[in-house]
Structure formats: C-alpha cells, structure tokens
Design a protein around this motif. Structure first.
Motif, mmCIF file in Angstrom:
data_model
loop_
_atom_site.group_PDB
_atom_site.id
_atom_site.type_symbol
_atom_site.label_atom_id
_atom_site.label_comp_id
_atom_site.label_asym_id
_atom_site.label_seq_id
_atom_site.Cartn_x
_atom_site.Cartn_y
_atom_site.Cartn_z
ATOM 1 N N ARG A 1 36.700 87.054 -13.014
ATOM 2 C CA ARG A 1 35.857 88.013 -12.265
ATOM 3 C C ARG A 1 34.391 87.598 -12.310
ATOM 4 O O ARG A 1 33.673 87.725 -11.318
ATOM 5 N N THR A 2 33.943 87.094 -13.452
ATOM 6 C CA THR A 2 32.565 86.615 -13.554
ATOM 7 C C THR A 2 32.360 85.420 -12.628
ATOM 8 O O THR A 2 31.344 85.334 -11.931
ATOM 9 N N PHE A 3 33.321 84.513 -12.605
ATOM 10 C CA PHE A 3 33.261 83.369 -11.687
ATOM 11 C C PHE A 3 33.141 83.858 -10.239
ATOM 12 O O PHE A 3 32.295 83.375 -9.476
ATOM 13 N N THR B 1 27.380 85.517 -5.220
ATOM 14 C CA THR B 1 25.946 85.247 -5.208
ATOM 15 C C THR B 1 25.653 83.955 -4.459
ATOM 16 O O THR B 1 24.723 83.877 -3.654
ATOM 17 N N SER B 2 26.479 82.952 -4.692
ATOM 18 C CA SER B 2 26.329 81.682 -3.982
ATOM 19 C C SER B 2 26.464 81.870 -2.478
ATOM 20 O O SER B 2 25.663 81.337 -1.698
ATOM 21 N N LEU B 3 27.463 82.631 -2.070
ATOM 22 C CA LEU B 3 27.659 82.883 -0.639
ATOM 23 C C LEU B 3 26.474 83.635 -0.036
ATOM 24 O O LEU B 3 26.099 83.395 1.119
ATOM 25 N N ALA B 4 25.867 84.532 -0.803
ATOM 26 C CA ALA B 4 24.686 85.250 -0.316
ATOM 27 C C ALA B 4 23.530 84.279 -0.081
ATOM 28 O O ALA B 4 22.821 84.379 0.925
ATOM 29 N N PHE B 5 23.348 83.330 -0.998
ATOM 30 C CA PHE B 5 22.307 82.325 -0.793
ATOM 31 C C PHE B 5 22.610 81.452 0.416
ATOM 32 O O PHE B 5 21.701 81.136 1.200
ATOM 33 N N ALA C 1 27.293 77.694 -6.862
ATOM 34 C CA ALA C 1 28.753 77.560 -6.767
ATOM 35 C C ALA C 1 29.267 76.498 -7.730
ATOM 36 O O ALA C 1 30.267 76.706 -8.431
ATOM 37 N N LEU C 2 28.592 75.367 -7.787
ATOM 38 C CA LEU C 2 28.989 74.309 -8.723
ATOM 39 C C LEU C 2 28.854 74.793 -10.166
ATOM 40 O O LEU C 2 29.767 74.603 -10.984
ATOM 41 N N GLY C 3 27.738 75.452 -10.471
ATOM 42 C CA GLY C 3 27.533 75.981 -11.821
ATOM 43 C C GLY C 3 28.570 77.016 -12.201
ATOM 44 O O GLY C 3 28.976 77.106 -13.361
ATOM 45 N N ALA C 4 29.012 77.809 -11.226
ATOM 46 C CA ALA C 4 30.036 78.821 -11.502
ATOM 47 C C ALA C 4 31.343 78.164 -11.940
ATOM 48 O O ALA C 4 31.989 78.626 -12.889
ATOM 49 N N GLY C 5 31.705 77.089 -11.257
ATOM 50 C CA GLY C 5 32.934 76.386 -11.632
ATOM 51 C C GLY C 5 32.837 75.759 -13.014
ATOM 52 O O GLY C 5 33.759 75.863 -13.832
ATOM 53 N N ALA D 1 15.703 83.081 -6.575
ATOM 54 C CA ALA D 1 15.177 84.405 -6.237
ATOM 55 C C ALA D 1 13.663 84.363 -6.055
ATOM 56 O O ALA D 1 13.114 84.989 -5.141
ATOM 57 N N ILE D 2 12.977 83.600 -6.895
ATOM 58 C CA ILE D 2 11.529 83.444 -6.751
ATOM 59 C C ILE D 2 11.203 82.757 -5.430
ATOM 60 O O ILE D 2 10.287 83.169 -4.709
ATOM 61 N N ALA D 3 11.967 81.716 -5.099
ATOM 62 C CA ALA D 3 11.741 81.024 -3.823
ATOM 63 C C ALA D 3 11.972 81.966 -2.648
ATOM 64 O O ALA D 3 11.228 81.930 -1.660
#
Length: 125
Positions: free
Chosen positions: A30-32, A38-42, A77-81, A110-112
């Motif tokens: 679920r965390t993944f 979040t990745s898809l939102a970006f 996405a890569l970091g999530a995996g 988020a800052i960007a």
C-alpha cells in the motif's frame, strides 16, 4: 513454504529470510502504491504544465519545467520500487527498516512546483 515454492522472480528479488506476516507485506505494498500515486500526479502535472501554460512561460522555460516535473515523477516511481524491495528484504531478515530516500526528492519536486506556481502568478500579471 519452501524456497522452491516461490516464483523465480520472488527468489531473485527476495533471496533470503523468512516470510513476514502478510499484513506487513500488504502494508508495504500500500505504501508503494501511495508513492506511485504521487509519481503519477507529478507526471500529470508535468504534462499539464507543458500543455496549458503556453501564455505564462516562454517555450523553452515551459518545456524545461515540464521535463523537470516529469523527471521527478519518474524518479519517485523508481524510488518507490527500490524502497519496496528494501523494506521487504528488511522485514524478511529482521533488520531495521531503511529510511525513505525518496522523501527529499519529493520535497525538491514540491519546492520546484511552488516556484513554478509563483512564477506563473508573477509573470501572468
């Protein structure tokens, strides 16, 4: 369950340790999935930035910002995996859970995004 009962992919990614409580594995999953959301939102934000801000930014600036936001999404996405595998291995071997290395990346993204929004407001006047 023996090692041979597991799929080849499972034996390759998670070669050692014992099966953790399924609740913990499912929580890790679920965390993944939350990181993937979040990745898809970006990714969607980067596409929207390129598609809908033609009047707010000069072309090269808009494209560079869009590529940056999309790149952050891809890295998340890569970091999530990678995080999923690291946490799963830690649970299986009884080691402490690793720190989430993608949190600083998400903060940078988020800052960007905030800088881009401020620039749109200031340039839109």
């Amino acid at each position: 369950m023996t090692q041979n009962d597991r799929s080849k992919l499972a034996r390759t990614l998670l070669p050692e340790g014992s099966e953790p409580d399924p609740r913990f594995t499912l929580a890790n999953e679920r965390t993944f999935l939350a990181w993937i959301r979040t990745s898809l939102a970006f990714l969607a934000g980067g596409i929207a930035l390129e598609a809908f801000t033609a009047g707010a930014f000069p072309g090269p600036v808009r494209t560079a910002l869009a590529f940056f936001v999309i790149g952050v999404g891809m890295l998340i996405a890569l970091g999530a995996g990678v995080r999923w595998v690291r946490v799963e291995r830690s649970m299986r071997t009884g080691r402490p859970l690793p720190l989430p290395a993608i949190v600083p990346l998400l903060s940078l993204g988020a800052i960007a995004g905030a800088v881009a929004a401020i620039a749109m407001v200031l340039l839109g006047r």
